[in-house]
Design a protein around this motif. Structure first.
Motif, short mmCIF file in Angstrom:
data_model
loop_
_atom_site.label_atom_id
_atom_site.label_comp_id
_atom_site.label_asym_id
_atom_site.label_seq_id
_atom_site.Cartn_x
_atom_site.Cartn_y
_atom_site.Cartn_z
N TRP A 258 -9.88 10.65 31.90
CA TRP A 258 -8.92 11.69 31.50
C TRP A 258 -9.27 12.32 30.16
CZ3 TRP A 258 -6.87 13.27 35.61
CH2 TRP A 258 -6.31 12.43 36.58
N ASP A 259 -9.68 11.51 29.18
CA ASP A 259 -10.02 12.06 27.86
C ASP A 259 -11.20 13.01 27.94
OD1 ASP A 259 -7.98 10.70 26.52
OD2 ASP A 259 -9.27 8.97 26.06
N SER A 260 -12.20 12.61 28.68
CA SER A 260 -13.38 13.46 28.84
C SER A 260 -13.02 14.74 29.60
CB SER A 260 -14.48 12.69 29.57
OG SER A 260 -15.66 13.44 29.65
N CYS B 284 -13.74 18.43 28.12
CA CYS B 284 -14.56 19.40 28.86
C CYS B 284 -13.73 20.61 29.30
CB CYS B 284 -15.22 18.74 30.06
SG CYS B 284 -16.49 17.53 29.61
N LEU B 285 -12.49 20.38 29.67
CA LEU B 285 -11.62 21.46 30.11
C LEU B 285 -11.34 22.43 28.96
CD1 LEU B 285 -10.06 22.46 32.56
CD2 LEU B 285 -8.11 21.13 31.77
N THR B 286 -11.11 21.91 27.78
CA THR B 286 -10.83 22.79 26.64
C THR B 286 -12.08 23.51 26.15
OG1 THR B 286 -10.98 20.92 25.10
CG2 THR B 286 -8.78 21.51 25.91
N ASP C 253 -1.38 9.52 38.84
CA ASP C 253 -2.59 10.28 38.54
C ASP C 253 -2.30 11.77 38.46
OD1 ASP C 253 -4.01 7.89 38.57
OD2 ASP C 253 -4.84 8.20 40.57
N PHE C 254 -1.50 12.27 39.38
CA PHE C 254 -1.18 13.69 39.41
C PHE C 254 -0.39 14.10 38.16
CE2 PHE C 254 1.15 17.41 41.47
CZ PHE C 254 0.06 18.25 41.36
N ASN C 255 0.53 13.25 37.73
CA ASN C 255 1.29 13.55 36.52
C ASN C 255 0.42 13.54 35.27
OD1 ASN C 255 3.73 13.99 37.84
ND2 ASN C 255 4.32 11.84 37.73
N VAL C 256 -0.55 12.63 35.21
CA VAL C 256 -1.48 12.62 34.08
C VAL C 256 -2.31 13.90 34.10
CG1 VAL C 256 -3.51 11.48 33.07
CG2 VAL C 256 -1.59 10.10 33.89
N PHE C 257 -2.79 14.28 35.26
CA PHE C 257 -3.56 15.52 35.40
C PHE C 257 -2.75 16.72 34.89
CE2 PHE C 257 -4.43 19.23 38.17
CZ PHE C 257 -5.70 19.54 37.70
#
Length: 144
Positions: free
Chosen positions: A80-82, A86-88, A109-113
């Motif tokens: 998630w951190d990576s 990468c997303l930003t 998992d969906f809520n973390v996403f």
């Protein structure tokens, strides 16, 4: 400016201030026009990048699909951190996730996403995520 036009402008501005938008499947691929003849604020941008998923939505698939969709660099660590990093750094501004064929969702998992999307949007003003959900007339319901 007419009162109805002002209301639509407010709706569009509010829509652009949100990271995550839910769109009913029956509204996709239609030119939605409200009673006043103006486009609805929840239409999915044409340049939205699709996050391809199968019939089960969980962390591994979400991360792999997100990495492919956004063309993450080779050093992406599939966590998630990576993903946030990468997303930003990505040039992707709009994402689309179609849940209409998904049979099972790992809600944690969906809520973390979704929280990663919201956090990135708060910090960088991008990305925005359009989540396509099944039409109300579908026989099944998703826990999202």
């Amino acid at each position: 400016m007419k009162r109805a036009d002002m209301k639509q402008a407010d709706m569009n501005r509010d829509s652009m201030n949100q990271a995550i938008h839910y769109v009913n499947q029956s509204h996709v691929n239609q030119d939605h026009i409200n009673q006043n003849g103006t486009a609805l604020g929840t239409s999915i941008p044409a340049q939205a990048v699709t996050i391809a998923v199968g019939d089960t939505l969980e962390k591994t698939e979400l991360l792999t699909s997100l990495a492919k969709a956004c063309d993450f660099p080779s050093y992406f660590s599939h966590n998630w951190d990576s993903a946030w990093d990468c997303l930003t750094d990505s040039k992707v501004i709009h994402l689309k996730l179609d849940l209409t064929d998904v049979k099972k969702i790992n809600t944690e998992d969906f809520n973390v996403f979704k929280s990663i999307i919201e956090d990135a949007f708060r910090e960088f003003g991008k990305p925005q995520l359009w989540i396509i959900v099944p039409s109300e007339d579908e026989a099944y319901a998703l826990d999202i």
